[in-house]
Scaffold this active site. Structure first.
Site, PDB file in Angstrom:
ATOM      1  N   HIS A   1       0.831  -1.200   0.000  1.00  0.00           N
ATOM      2  CA  HIS A   1       0.000   0.000   0.000  1.00  0.00           C
ATOM      3  C   HIS A   1       0.864   1.248   0.000  1.00  0.00           C
ATOM      4  O   HIS A   1       2.021   1.227   0.440  1.00  0.00           O
ATOM      5  CB  HIS A   1      -0.940  -0.004   1.207  1.00  0.00           C
ATOM      6  CG  HIS A   1      -2.018  -1.033   1.105  1.00  0.00           C
ATOM      7  ND1 HIS A   1      -3.093  -1.088   1.963  1.00  0.00           N
ATOM      8  CD2 HIS A   1      -2.206  -2.059   0.225  1.00  0.00           C
ATOM      9  CE1 HIS A   1      -3.887  -2.087   1.622  1.00  0.00           C
ATOM     10  NE2 HIS A   1      -3.360  -2.697   0.573  1.00  0.00           N
TER      11      HIS A   1
ATOM     12  N   GLU B   1       0.842   4.058   1.753  1.00  0.00           N
ATOM     13  CA  GLU B   1       1.334   4.570   3.027  1.00  0.00           C
ATOM     14  C   GLU B   1       2.441   3.691   3.591  1.00  0.00           C
ATOM     15  O   GLU B   1       3.395   4.188   4.215  1.00  0.00           O
ATOM     16  CB  GLU B   1       0.184   4.737   4.034  1.00  0.00           C
ATOM     17  CG  GLU B   1      -0.695   3.525   4.236  1.00  0.00           C
ATOM     18  CD  GLU B   1      -1.892   3.449   3.306  1.00  0.00           C
ATOM     19  OE1 GLU B   1      -3.007   3.271   3.816  1.00  0.00           O
ATOM     20  OE2 GLU B   1      -1.700   3.565   2.085  1.00  0.00           O
TER      21      GLU B   1
ATOM     22  N   CYS C   1      -6.033   1.127   5.557  1.00  0.00           N
ATOM     23  CA  CYS C   1      -6.601  -0.141   6.015  1.00  0.00           C
ATOM     24  C   CYS C   1      -6.137  -0.421   7.446  1.00  0.00           C
ATOM     25  O   CYS C   1      -5.326   0.312   8.008  1.00  0.00           O
ATOM     26  CB  CYS C   1      -6.173  -1.273   5.090  1.00  0.00           C
ATOM     27  SG  CYS C   1      -4.402  -1.641   5.176  1.00  0.00           S
TER      28      CYS C   1
ATOM     29  N   CYS D   1      -2.196  -1.079   7.667  1.00  0.00           N
ATOM     30  CA  CYS D   1      -1.421   0.153   7.501  1.00  0.00           C
ATOM     31  C   CYS D   1      -1.609   1.080   8.705  1.00  0.00           C
ATOM     32  O   CYS D   1      -0.687   1.794   9.096  1.00  0.00           O
ATOM     33  CB  CYS D   1      -1.813   0.861   6.215  1.00  0.00           C
ATOM     34  SG  CYS D   1      -1.179   0.056   4.725  1.00  0.00           S
TER      35      CYS D   1
END
Length: 582
Positions: free
Chosen positions: A511, A513, A539, A542
């Protein structure tokens, strides 16, 4: 009307089209998302054809509207908005909430409790409610229909009050305070439309009414004998540490809402729910988490020593009740109340005396009106002195220039203050939540502009992603410097393919981030105390990484369908904000 279109479009077998000369936000975006936004704005009578089953007329359509004239020429069935709601719910048990004030909140309370208890209902309500996607719902399965009942005219073709068409089994009237003077030129005519509403209650129906209103008591006294009369008043309550608790059957139920008028609305809602089998205990337990309908004493900012609310209050009864509610809830704070005269009635010279002493409970009271609105509505001009005399208290200061009003508000000290912004408009283009927050938290608007700029940069960075299903970008900012960036994609050495043949993300895709945080970990920078800008809400996994990395602030630009990561961040004390970067 757009909420009705969205509701009908959810029913099987219906094809919906619509016309308007202008469509504003948020209606435009909602219609576009549903595939219902007209390709062209304007009126096209050639689209009104004999194969149409029905035409639904909006309140603001004119009698000479070319599409309306064509529909009449073809002999098509033409419904007003309330007529169509009745047509869709004529075989259901209908609960209708009317009154000069409180009908939106009362309707919202009933719906909120029914939803919490798993009771399905069709509905129409005049404001957005937390947990409800739309303001109108129509189905083939619900046993009940709950409508907010407006006393205003039905349509240009039908001078009846809207709520006369709903024929309730359970009717609520919250109070009568003269309004809509352009339609009801005398108070007696205004009262009479509520009397007619009660006359239209279905056989053996129920009439719930506020017993401290003399006009409602008179209507109840003269109502048909088959109608069950159910009066209510203000319940017993206490306020401790800024929290209002209702006392019922010896128990204290802490509420999110406050103010006598809201507690009265709650009693009306309780009685309505009682008629469909909901116990008082279940009602109070469910309603305790109700935060109110949109723009009804809606909290928009709170600091350690100040709080700000916005409210739809504009009529005298609503204005008085709202000011008194905040005064009672925060007796030790200075109350700054600001309201706009914006509606037709409120700007009429003959109606102004109804505002007598409405804002006397405020320590500072600002009243604004725009002379251009008066000119646009073709009303007799009024001046600040007229308004000052009408409100009749020395704490009131009147403004006709929005910039001057904003300057006066900025000049105040908001330490230990409750700020109340009340209007059915926007003080001539003011973003009320942002402006009020900036008053209580100086620099908020400047920071929001920075947030939006960084979010636009993150969106541009997302374009580097090879993912096709969703491209996400992230930036880490600390001390006004971008210290890291990232976008979603596969790890180094893997093919630049993020989805399988079914367009499902591959399990090893990183992802955005996570990429940004791991990148800064390999540098000489530290993410401790940084702000993360990410184009989609994080999510759960994360979010755990964000917490561990010391990031103190997260700004996201799109809500993912699962928001548990955002909730985790909030629970961890991390400031989380949404930015549309518009």
């Amino acid at each position: 009307m757009h909420n009705l279109a969205l509701a009908i479009s959810q029913k099987s077998g219906y094809q919906i089209t619509g016309s308007d000369d202008e469509i504003f936000e948020p209606s435009r975006s909602r219609l576009e998302k549903a595939g219902l936004l007209p390709k062209q704005f304007g009126w096209f009578p050639e689209r009104i054809t004999p194969d149409l089953d029905a035409v639904i007329l909006g309140m603001h359509a004119q009698k000479d509207n070319p599409e309306l004239l064509r529909a009449k020429e073809l002999g098509l069935k033409i419904y007003s908005f309330p007529e169509y709601l009745y047509e869709q719910t004529k075989d259901k048990i209908r609960i209708v909430v009317g009154g000069s004030h409180g009908k939106t909140t009362t309707t919202a309370m009933i719906l909120y409790v029914m939803q919490k208890l798993g009771i399905e209902a069709d509905y129409m309500v005049g404001a957005q409610i937390e947990g409800f996607e739309r303001m109108v719902r129509l189905s083939d399965t619900a046993k009940y229909a709950v409508f907010e009942g407006d006393e205003y005219l039905t349509s240009p073709l039908d001078p009846r009050s809207k709520f006369h068409l709903y024929k309730p089994h359970i009717a609520i009237l919250t109070g009568i305070a003269w309004d809509h003077i352009n339609v009801f030129p005398t108070f007696d005519k205004y009262v009479d439309t509520f009397r007619q509403f009660v006359d239209l209650i279905e056989q053996d129906g129920s009439f719930i009414y506020f017993q401290d209103d003399a006009n409602l008591c008179s209507i109840a006294e003269h109502a048909r004998q088959d109608i069950k009369r159910l009066p209510y008043s203000t319940p017993d309550f206490v306020i401790n540490d800024g929290v209002t608790s209702v006392i019922a059957d010896g128990q204290h139920f802490a509420m999110c809402v406050f103010g006598k008028h809201n507690l009265q609305n709650m009693q009306a809602a309780r009685l309505a729910c009682q008629q469909i089998g909901i116990s008082a205990h279940d009602f109070y337990t469910a309603i305790s988490s109700f935060k109110g309908a949109s723009n009804r004493l809606e909290k928009i900012c709170q600091t350690d020593n100040a709080v700000a609310f916005k409210d739809f209050a504009h009529s005298p009864s609503k204005l008085r009740a709202t000011v008194e509610a905040v005064r009672l809830q925060y007796p030790d704070k200075r109350l700054v109340a600001c309201m706009e005269l914006h509606t037709y009635s409120s700007l009429m010279a003959d109606f102004l005396p109804q505002y007598d002493h409405c804002m006397e409970k405020a320590d500072v009271a600002f009243v604004y009106f725009n002379p251009q609105v008066i000119e646009h509505k073709r009303l007799v001009p009024i001046n600040p002195d007229d308004v000052q005399r009408a409100f009749a208290t020395h704490n009131v200061q009147v403004f006709t220039d929005s910039a001057a009003l904003q300057d006066a508000l900025r000049a105040l000290d908001y330490h230990n203050t409750a700020l109340l912004m009340m209007t059915s408009g926007n003080f001539n283009g003011v973003n009320i939540p942002d402006f009020a927050t900036d008053l209580l938290v100086p620099g908020f608007i400047k920071q929001k502009k920075l947030d939006n700029r960084y979010m636009r940069m993150a969106r541009i960075w997302a374009e580097n992603s090879y993912c096709t299903r969703r491209q996400v970008g992230a930036l880490l900012v600390k001390d006004k410097m971008i210290i890291s960036d990232g976008y979603n994609g596969t790890p180094s050495g893997f093919p630049n393919q993020c989805e399988d043949e079914n367009n499902v993300s591959l399990p090893y895709v990183l992802h955005a981030e996570a990429n940004a945080i791991t990148k800064v970990a390999r540098s000489n920078n530290s993410s401790d105390g940084a702000t993360l800008y990410v184009t989609a809400s994080p999510c759960m996994e994360c979010s755990k990484l964000i917490i561990q990395s010391g990031i103190r602030r997260v700004v996201y630009g799109e809500q993912y369908r699962i928001m548990d990561g955002v909730e985790l961040l909030k629970n961890a004390g991390i400031e989380v904000l949404f930015s549309s970067d518009k």
